[in-house]
Design an enzyme around this catalytic site. Sequence first.
Site, PDB file in Angstrom:
ATOM      1  N   GLN A   1      62.896  73.967  40.528  1.00  0.00           N
ATOM      2  CA  GLN A   1      61.945  75.577  40.561  1.00  0.00           C
ATOM      3  C   GLN A   1      62.210  76.165  41.718  1.00  0.00           C
ATOM      4  O   GLN A   1      61.891  77.081  41.971  1.00  0.00           O
ATOM      5  CB  GLN A   1      60.537  75.064  40.152  1.00  0.00           C
ATOM      6  CG  GLN A   1      59.803  74.515  38.606  1.00  0.00           C
ATOM      7  CD  GLN A   1      59.071  73.736  39.041  1.00  0.00           C
ATOM      8  OE1 GLN A   1      58.285  73.957  38.653  1.00  0.00           O
ATOM      9  NE2 GLN A   1      58.949  72.583  39.107  1.00  0.00           N
TER      10      GLN A   1
ATOM     11  N   HIS B   1      63.444  79.669  39.050  1.00  0.00           N
ATOM     12  CA  HIS B   1      62.674  81.104  39.294  1.00  0.00           C
ATOM     13  C   HIS B   1      63.180  81.303  40.232  1.00  0.00           C
ATOM     14  O   HIS B   1      63.036  82.345  41.035  1.00  0.00           O
ATOM     15  CB  HIS B   1      61.348  79.910  40.095  1.00  0.00           C
ATOM     16  CG  HIS B   1      60.293  79.384  39.120  1.00  0.00           C
ATOM     17  ND1 HIS B   1      59.254  78.645  40.147  1.00  0.00           N
ATOM     18  CD2 HIS B   1      60.108  79.802  38.049  1.00  0.00           C
ATOM     19  CE1 HIS B   1      58.846  78.319  38.997  1.00  0.00           C
ATOM     20  NE2 HIS B   1      59.132  79.069  37.609  1.00  0.00           N
TER      21      HIS B   1
ATOM     22  N   CYS C   1      69.407 100.933  42.232  1.00  0.00           N
ATOM     23  CA  CYS C   1      71.093 101.081  41.563  1.00  0.00           C
ATOM     24  C   CYS C   1      71.922  99.449  41.494  1.00  0.00           C
ATOM     25  O   CYS C   1      72.744  98.885  40.954  1.00  0.00           O
ATOM     26  CB  CYS C   1      72.266 101.968  43.083  1.00  0.00           C
ATOM     27  SG  CYS C   1      72.176 100.451  44.285  1.00  0.00           S
TER      28      CYS C   1
ATOM     29  N   CYS D   1      67.696  99.537  50.377  1.00  0.00           N
ATOM     30  CA  CYS D   1      69.263  99.217  49.915  1.00  0.00           C
ATOM     31  C   CYS D   1      69.851 100.162  50.401  1.00  0.00           C
ATOM     32  O   CYS D   1      69.807 101.203  51.384  1.00  0.00           O
ATOM     33  CB  CYS D   1      69.427  99.910  48.558  1.00  0.00           C
ATOM     34  SG  CYS D   1      71.032  99.922  47.673  1.00  0.00           S
TER      35      CYS D   1
HETATM   36  P1  NAD Z   1      54.293  72.247  43.900  1.00  0.00           P
HETATM   37  O1  NAD Z   1      53.652  73.153  45.282  1.00  0.00           O
HETATM   38  O2  NAD Z   1      52.957  73.147  43.024  1.00  0.00           O
HETATM   39  O3  NAD Z   1      53.969  70.687  43.955  1.00  0.00           O
HETATM   40  C1  NAD Z   1      55.089  70.392  44.816  1.00  0.00           C
HETATM   41  C2  NAD Z   1      54.397  68.429  44.976  1.00  0.00           C
HETATM   42  O4  NAD Z   1      55.382  68.060  45.295  1.00  0.00           O
HETATM   43  C3  NAD Z   1      53.528  67.714  44.841  1.00  0.00           C
HETATM   44  O5  NAD Z   1      52.424  67.572  44.371  1.00  0.00           O
HETATM   45  C4  NAD Z   1      53.435  67.267  46.573  1.00  0.00           C
HETATM   46  O6  NAD Z   1      52.311  65.995  46.252  1.00  0.00           O
HETATM   47  C5  NAD Z   1      54.942  66.985  46.436  1.00  0.00           C
HETATM   48  N1  NAD Z   1      55.338  66.044  47.115  1.00  0.00           N
HETATM   49  C6  NAD Z   1      55.389  67.223  48.651  1.00  0.00           C
HETATM   50  N2  NAD Z   1      56.184  66.535  49.051  1.00  0.00           N
HETATM   51  C7  NAD Z   1      57.321  65.292  48.986  1.00  0.00           C
HETATM   52  C8  NAD Z   1      57.767  64.772  48.747  1.00  0.00           C
HETATM   53  N3  NAD Z   1      58.786  64.284  50.118  1.00  0.00           N
HETATM   54  N4  NAD Z   1      58.531  63.836  47.702  1.00  0.00           N
HETATM   55  C9  NAD Z   1      57.655  63.738  47.075  1.00  0.00           C
HETATM   56  N5  NAD Z   1      57.133  64.400  46.294  1.00  0.00           N
HETATM   57  C10 NAD Z   1      56.631  65.586  47.237  1.00  0.00           C
HETATM   58  O7  NAD Z   1      55.353  72.833  44.282  1.00  0.00           O
HETATM   59  P2  NAD Z   1      56.348  73.162  42.392  1.00  0.00           P
HETATM   60  O8  NAD Z   1      55.778  72.122  41.337  1.00  0.00           O
HETATM   61  O9  NAD Z   1      57.165  73.454  42.806  1.00  0.00           O
HETATM   62  O10 NAD Z   1      55.450  74.939  42.427  1.00  0.00           O
HETATM   63  C11 NAD Z   1      55.436  75.794  42.676  1.00  0.00           C
HETATM   64  C12 NAD Z   1      56.744  76.463  42.704  1.00  0.00           C
HETATM   65  O11 NAD Z   1      56.738  76.330  44.264  1.00  0.00           O
HETATM   66  C13 NAD Z   1      57.982  76.601  42.301  1.00  0.00           C
HETATM   67  O12 NAD Z   1      57.372  78.218  41.259  1.00  0.00           O
HETATM   68  C14 NAD Z   1      58.723  76.950  43.415  1.00  0.00           C
HETATM   69  O13 NAD Z   1      59.276  78.152  42.884  1.00  0.00           O
HETATM   70  C15 NAD Z   1      57.392  76.917  44.402  1.00  0.00           C
HETATM   71  N6  NAD Z   1      58.091  76.734  45.716  1.00  0.00           N
HETATM   72  C16 NAD Z   1      59.968  76.809  46.005  1.00  0.00           C
HETATM   73  C17 NAD Z   1      60.044  76.262  47.352  1.00  0.00           C
HETATM   74  C18 NAD Z   1      61.684  75.655  47.715  1.00  0.00           C
HETATM   75  O14 NAD Z   1      62.351  76.830  47.216  1.00  0.00           O
HETATM   76  N7  NAD Z   1      61.763  75.011  48.421  1.00  0.00           N
HETATM   77  C19 NAD Z   1      59.409  76.352  48.065  1.00  0.00           C
HETATM   78  C20 NAD Z   1      57.854  76.418  48.385  1.00  0.00           C
HETATM   79  C21 NAD Z   1      57.496  76.837  46.484  1.00  0.00           C
END
Ligand code: NAD
Length: 250
Positions: free
Chosen positions: A103, A121, A132, A153
Amino acid sequence: MSLDVLVKKAARILRGAKYTVVLTGAGISTESGIPDFRSPGTGLWEKEDPAGFTIDSFCGDPRAFYRRILPLLRLIEQALPNEGHKSLALLEGSGMVKAVITQNIDGLHQAAGSARVFEVHGSFKKGTCLSCHKKHNLALLAVALERGEEPACLACGGAVKPDVILFGEELPPAFQLAQREALKCDCMLVVGSSLQVAPVGYLPRYSKNLLIINRGNTPYDDLARVVINQPAGEVLPLLVAELGLQNFLW
Ligand code: NAD
């Protein structure tokens, strides 16, 4: 159960599986310095209103949208893969993992060496002009914005939308491919996701053997064979070592 026992159990299940797929979320990248959405105290949703991340809010005022996302864009640009990302790349290289469904929009799995990555995502590395369809490097656009120029752009002046899926948009074709992987797998390893974002959060329901490495709880914990509530960057290298893959090169 101790961490050691849980890691051994997870390794046993992975060894016995024929087709393991990994599903990752923002939690795997927090140890690379990118905050997730929902961790108490540090999650992005504590500071930002999700309403500012809809397709309507982007189209209504692209400049304001870029101003909101600039700090995240900068963090992603500078972030490096951590031990969790690297361990998953090793697992794939060894043949034990067949694909990574993510994600995340940060590109860190690919930077770590994972090859079959389904970005359900989208990605924050590039943007597309809505007029364009020219592709743009988002980091360059951010530089322009910081200089006070329009994030527009260069070819036609149209609005350049980051190649991420905003609230209110359809998921990309990668989601269909990810769904196929989820249906095919007999083991799914979830890492760093609250599993609260639909429809990706439903993918674990297809798996016979579910393993979860996540700091917080998920709605699937009761269905999982192993749940480890510890940092992914610490647990995944232990799993790799337990599987004897720490010196594996690919
Ligand atoms: P979320 O924030 O809902 O959940 C993150 C989970 O990771 C939490 O339950 C938390 O307890 C756990 N967590 C945090 N640090 C951790 C670690 N070091 N080790 C293990 N677990 C850990 O995020 P999600 O489920 O990915 O969904 C939300 C959306 O966040 C997605 O759509 C994504 O696109 C977006 N997102 C992405 C990024 C990225 O690309 N790095 C950053 C922020 C949000």
